[in-house]
Write a protein that holds these residues in place. Structure first.
Motif, PDB file in Angstrom:
ATOM      1  N   ASN A  96       0.811  -1.226   0.000  1.00 42.26           N
ATOM      2  CA  ASN A  96       0.000   0.000   0.000  1.00 42.26           C
ATOM      3  C   ASN A  96       0.847   1.281   0.000  1.00 42.26           C
ATOM      4  N   VAL A  97       2.167   1.141  -0.095  1.00 45.97           N
ATOM      5  CA  VAL A  97       3.014   2.302  -0.387  1.00 45.97           C
ATOM      6  C   VAL A  97       3.039   2.461  -1.900  1.00 45.97           C
ATOM      7  N   VAL A  98       2.557   3.598  -2.397  1.00 45.61           N
ATOM      8  CA  VAL A  98       2.538   3.826  -3.843  1.00 45.61           C
ATOM      9  C   VAL A  98       3.467   4.972  -4.207  1.00 45.61           C
ATOM     10  N   ALA A  99       4.509   4.641  -4.956  1.00 43.27           N
ATOM     11  CA  ALA A  99       5.464   5.673  -5.366  1.00 43.27           C
ATOM     12  C   ALA A  99       4.853   6.520  -6.471  1.00 43.27           C
ATOM     13  N   ASN A 100       5.051   7.837  -6.367  1.00 39.08           N
ATOM     14  CA  ASN A 100       4.475   8.756  -7.340  1.00 39.08           C
ATOM     15  C   ASN A 100       5.531   9.805  -7.683  1.00 39.08           C
ATOM     16  N   PRO A 101       5.937   9.890  -8.952  1.00 39.42           N
ATOM     17  CA  PRO A 101       6.991  10.841  -9.308  1.00 39.42           C
ATOM     18  C   PRO A 101       6.485  12.276  -9.467  1.00 39.42           C
ATOM     19  N   ASP A 102       5.184  12.468  -9.418  1.00 38.62           N
ATOM     20  CA  ASP A 102       4.603  13.807  -9.592  1.00 38.62           C
ATOM     21  C   ASP A 102       4.246  14.378  -8.228  1.00 38.62           C
ATOM     22  N   VAL A 103       5.018  15.365  -7.780  1.00 40.81           N
ATOM     23  CA  VAL A 103       4.840  15.818  -6.397  1.00 40.81           C
ATOM     24  C   VAL A 103       3.471  16.455  -6.182  1.00 40.81           C
ATOM     25  N   VAL A 104       2.982  17.196  -7.175  1.00 34.82           N
ATOM     26  CA  VAL A 104       1.669  17.836  -7.028  1.00 34.82           C
ATOM     27  C   VAL A 104       0.570  16.775  -6.962  1.00 34.82           C
ATOM     28  N   ASP A 105       0.667  15.792  -7.849  1.00 40.11           N
ATOM     29  CA  ASP A 105      -0.336  14.719  -7.837  1.00 40.11           C
ATOM     30  C   ASP A 105      -0.269  13.908  -6.545  1.00 40.11           C
ATOM     31  N   SER A 106       0.947  13.762  -6.001  1.00 41.76           N
ATOM     32  CA  SER A 106       1.103  12.914  -4.801  1.00 41.76           C
ATOM     33  C   SER A 106       0.384  13.501  -3.583  1.00 41.76           C
ATOM     34  N   VAL A 107       0.221  14.832  -3.538  1.00 43.95           N
ATOM     35  CA  VAL A 107      -0.427  15.432  -2.358  1.00 43.95           C
ATOM     36  C   VAL A 107      -1.919  15.688  -2.573  1.00 43.95           C
ATOM     37  N   LYS A 108      -2.423  15.340  -3.752  1.00 47.60           N
ATOM     38  CA  LYS A 108      -3.821  15.621  -4.077  1.00 47.60           C
ATOM     39  C   LYS A 108      -4.754  14.935  -3.068  1.00 47.60           C
ATOM     40  N   ASP A 109      -5.645  15.713  -2.502  1.00 47.55           N
ATOM     41  CA  ASP A 109      -6.645  15.216  -1.541  1.00 47.55           C
ATOM     42  C   ASP A 109      -6.038  14.729  -0.215  1.00 47.55           C
ATOM     43  N   SER A 110      -4.742  14.883  -0.052  1.00 44.20           N
ATOM     44  CA  SER A 110      -4.138  14.401   1.204  1.00 44.20           C
ATOM     45  C   SER A 110      -4.341  15.406   2.319  1.00 44.20           C
ATOM     46  N   THR A 111      -4.708  14.876   3.485  1.00 39.92           N
ATOM     47  CA  THR A 111      -4.885  15.738   4.659  1.00 39.92           C
ATOM     48  C   THR A 111      -3.682  15.647   5.590  1.00 39.92           C
ATOM     49  N   ILE A 112      -2.825  14.655   5.357  1.00 39.91           N
ATOM     50  CA  ILE A 112      -1.624  14.534   6.185  1.00 39.91           C
ATOM     51  C   ILE A 112      -0.406  14.429   5.267  1.00 39.91           C
ATOM     52  N   LEU A 113       0.492  15.397   5.412  1.00 38.13           N
ATOM     53  CA  LEU A 113       1.698  15.428   4.594  1.00 38.13           C
ATOM     54  C   LEU A 113       2.907  15.232   5.500  1.00 38.13           C
ATOM     55  N   ILE A 114       3.691  14.208   5.185  1.00 37.69           N
ATOM     56  CA  ILE A 114       4.876  13.943   6.003  1.00 37.69           C
ATOM     57  C   ILE A 114       6.098  14.328   5.175  1.00 37.69           C
ATOM     58  N   PHE A 115       6.776  15.381   5.595  1.00 39.34           N
ATOM     59  CA  PHE A 115       7.927  15.867   4.839  1.00 39.34           C
ATOM     60  C   PHE A 115       9.207  15.207   5.329  1.00 39.34           C
ATOM     61  N   VAL A 116       9.888  14.514   4.424  1.00 33.35           N
ATOM     62  CA  VAL A 116      11.152  13.848   4.768  1.00 33.35           C
ATOM     63  C   VAL A 116      12.137  14.123   3.637  1.00 33.35           C
ATOM     64  N   LEU A 117      12.487  15.390   3.507  1.00 29.68           N
ATOM     65  CA  LEU A 117      13.374  15.811   2.418  1.00 29.68           C
ATOM     66  C   LEU A 117      14.696  16.267   2.989  1.00 29.68           C
ATOM     67  N   PRO A 118      15.773  16.145   2.209  1.00 22.21           N
ATOM     68  CA  PRO A 118      17.010  16.796   2.658  1.00 22.21           C
ATOM     69  C   PRO A 118      16.733  18.290   2.825  1.00 22.21           C
ATOM     70  N   HIS A 119      17.263  18.809   3.934  1.00 21.97           N
ATOM     71  CA  HIS A 119      17.210  20.213   4.305  1.00 21.97           C
ATOM     72  C   HIS A 119      17.140  21.192   3.107  1.00 21.97           C
ATOM     73  N   GLN A 120      18.099  21.067   2.214  1.00 19.91           N
ATOM     74  CA  GLN A 120      18.246  22.083   1.143  1.00 19.91           C
ATOM     75  C   GLN A 120      17.157  21.988   0.076  1.00 19.91           C
ATOM     76  N   PHE A 121      16.412  20.886   0.021  1.00 16.80           N
ATOM     77  CA  PHE A 121      15.365  20.750  -1.002  1.00 16.80           C
ATOM     78  C   PHE A 121      14.008  21.261  -0.540  1.00 16.80           C
ATOM     79  N   ILE A 122      13.884  21.528   0.767  1.00 19.01           N
ATOM     80  CA  ILE A 122      12.565  21.896   1.289  1.00 19.01           C
ATOM     81  C   ILE A 122      11.967  23.125   0.585  1.00 19.01           C
ATOM     82  N   PRO A 123      12.731  24.236   0.453  1.00 22.50           N
ATOM     83  CA  PRO A 123      12.099  25.410  -0.170  1.00 22.50           C
ATOM     84  C   PRO A 123      11.589  25.143  -1.580  1.00 22.50           C
ATOM     85  N   ARG A 124      12.428  24.528  -2.405  1.00 23.11           N
ATOM     86  CA  ARG A 124      11.986  24.409  -3.809  1.00 23.11           C
ATOM     87  C   ARG A 124      10.836  23.405  -3.967  1.00 23.11           C
TER      88      ARG A 124
END
Lengths: 415, 415
Positions: A96-124
């Motif tokens: 039930n983990v589904v990889a999605n290369p489209d970041v905008v599509d991946s958050v569609k309808d999501s109410t919980i977003l878990i950010f686990v990005l390297p520090h320097q990528f967060i802004p962009r």
């Protein structure tokens, strides 16, 4: 039951798919499956797409297959063999983990977003998501560290929350990802404390653009002004209480403690790296376990002092002295983390830590050295170097102004 | 100045001359020399007399001398070559440390008594001293541990203080003696909080005999009743304030923090050994640094809970979470102490810890195992085993009732 009358379920997206992001996806996916009244079954994982060749040593390598030695899309691989062969090899992910290369599509309808990005990528990455997330989405930031400059300190969670105009909490602890992926026992701390929010419809217009998001100067934060802009979760959803957030993360092998101190949890994950350098220095001198424990203890108390000085209203002493994100993360980092090992090596070889970074890390900077410089620059601007003698000593050792042997006299309390 | 008008100086005796006692004598002797207005220059060290042959590997061994290979009195050796060749070899003692084999004579006229005896010798040595110490003498107990039985908990400092009818504080910290003897940096915590005392003359008659000294049951201690019998320090002496006590112990390589929580400092030194066993178990399972740090953190919080439950009026949370006697001593003990190492070895070899005690320690008991049993017996008697899941898990692992692998589920917080 908290979910009585709820019609919607929470959809969860993990933004990031490195070592730690994939580990998070795995454990969160296990939990949504076990809590079907609260969460939708599928967990979206945003993957920064890249071409990956299955390594020969992987159990998924099949010399006879037509894809052997051929590059394949990482997201496709994850969705077919249920393993992130590049960043978390040998760990099977729940289907039930589904990889999605489209970041905008991946958050569609999501109410919980878990950010686990390297520090320097967060802004962009956040900039791409502005206006694309649910207005009542909530985020948890699992990236350690803070942005410290002369002007002030910005928490990662604040950087995310202000860009997306949503509430963002923080997760941090004594959490070496590979151990958790193998389901070895560990603990973590989640800080989650949303302010009162606007429950009127329709959703407010005009999310801030990234250019409007400034550094937060200490004592300048006005949460009440901000929270008025945040959108309350509609009553059709199960509430995102401490209890329900904990259900998303807590596993038999990953014990979660919920707190409300977002600043403390975030600072712990940043400042511990300075302490790890100090511990490495005294260990490199061969001073033994008393000295190492002393430096760790003094460091934890400087964490407390730092939090109280610059986040007076929100930071609690116990976050540092009693939670996984404080004392336990310091312990783990000073037992064998990268900052500790490189600092120790520098003393043993009689080299500077920058030479060690060059030789051992291909020039990559240690988190501890950059945090030590950032924190010192900030303390200087506040005229408060002397109030943090250990943090200041580490900076001065890095600069060659003092010797590691001077640590005891430099941190000796004046009585 | 605190010493204005003072006519007497404090005479100091160290009762004990093992590894830790000799180290204490060394550092205290360095300090009395540097504070001649407060302390007499000579430090008495009581030596349990024995015949010692200078080992061939000692720098004091002289094959041509007439004493070579001949037994000599330990006290004589210390006073002539200024080294305790048996218990602290290769460390030169200041010449103002005077070894004295007569315990009663060693405490004559002394106003400060530093007890550094093995746990089991405290009662019989103190019994010899009843009525022989200055009525206004003060003691500091440097022996770690507490006496725990089904009936209650007795602190070492209380055992000393009640026998001699004097006030007794406690010293404890992340203190491996050999490292301190070599002047490697470390820290310690001294708890010193004398109650108001009787300043009338003459001194009260009728010190208690040892048979009158009972176990202190929790919540049965009545310090006010006791303190009325304690004799105040005459005004001719410099006051024994925190500042002056600190001057006796603090060295550039041995940083002292003064607190008032005698019970907390004493409990820390005892309970950390149970935590070290738990850390050894999970490390022996190969669970890594997250798990070890988690067990340490949970253990520190059980220390806090134990202190609050049974010494409610006197124990402070910060003693465990912020002082050397708490968090730092736990760290040192879980990095490489004997309890940790034996517990780890037991798991790795698939043997019981009692087999390890037999094989590796010649049947000597670990402090951690006896403390775990004593604490469990006490908790059972109070019906409070469930409130201390880690301490209880360690006991049950020792008893073979549960497996070390069950630690996470046994300590999982119920929410």
């Amino acid at each position: 039951m908290a979910t009585l009358g709820a019609q919607h379920k929470h959809k969860v997206t993990v933004v990031g798919s490195g070592n730690w992001g994939t580990t998070m996806s795995k454990l969160v996916a296990e939990n949504v499956k076990e809590n079907p009244t609260l969460f939708e079954e599928t967990v979206q994982m945003w993957v920064y797409e890249e071409d990956v060749v299955i390594p020969k040593e992987s159990r998924h390598y099949d010399a006879g297959s037509e894809t052997a030695n051929k590059p394949q899309k990482l997201s496709h691989l994850i969705n077919t063999i249920h393993e992130n062969v590049k960043y978390l090899p040998n760990i099977t992910l729940p289907p039930n983990v589904v990889a999605n290369p489209d970041v905008v599509d991946s958050v569609k309808d999501s109410t919980i977003l878990i950010f686990v990005l390297p520090h320097q990528f967060i802004p962009r990455v956040c900039d791409q998501l502005i206006g694309k997330t649910m207005p009542w989405a909530r985020a948890i930031c699992c990236t350690k560290g803070v942005d410290v400059g002369e002007k002030g300190i910005r928490l990662m969670s604040e950087a995310i929350g202000m860009r997306l105009n949503i509430y963002c909490g923080a997760l941090s602890g004594a959490n070496i990802a590979s151990e958790i992926a193998q389901e070895k026992y560990s603990e973590t701390t989640i800080a989650y404390d949303p302010p009162p929010m606007d429950s009127r419809n329709p959703t407010p217009k005009g999310s801030p653009t990234s250019s409007q998001v400034d550094l937060i100067s200490p004592s300048k934060t006005v949460p009440s002004a901000r929270s008025a802009r945040l959108k309350a979760l509609p009553s059709e959803y199960p509430p995102l209480s401490h209890e329900n957030v904990r259900k998303l993360f807590h596993r038999p092998y990953f014990h979660v403690r919920m707190v409300s101190d977002v600043a403390g949890v975030s600072l712990g994950g940043a400042l511990k790296n300075i302490i790890a350098l100090a511990a490495g220095f005294v260990d490199g001198l061969g001073w033994g376990d008393n000295a190492k424990a002393a430096v760790m203890r003094v460091g934890i108390l400087e964490m407390v002092r730092f939090g109280k000085a610059f986040f007076a209203d929100s930071v609690k002493t116990s976050t540092f002295t009693e939670e996984s994100c404080g004392v336990a993360d310091v312990v783990t980092s000073c037992m064998g983390g990268r900052n500790f090992r490189c600092a120790k090596m520098a003393i043993e070889r009689g080299e500077t830590i920058f030479e060690i970074e060059q030789k051992e890390l291909n020039g990559q900077k240690l988190q501890g050295t950059s945090t030590a410089y950032e924190v010192n620059s900030f303390l200087k601007s506040q005229g408060m170097e002397k109030d943090f003698p250990l943090f200041t000593a580490v900076y001065n050792i890095l600069e060659g102004n003092v010797k590691p042997e001077q640590i005891p006299e430099l941190i000796e309390p004046k009585q």
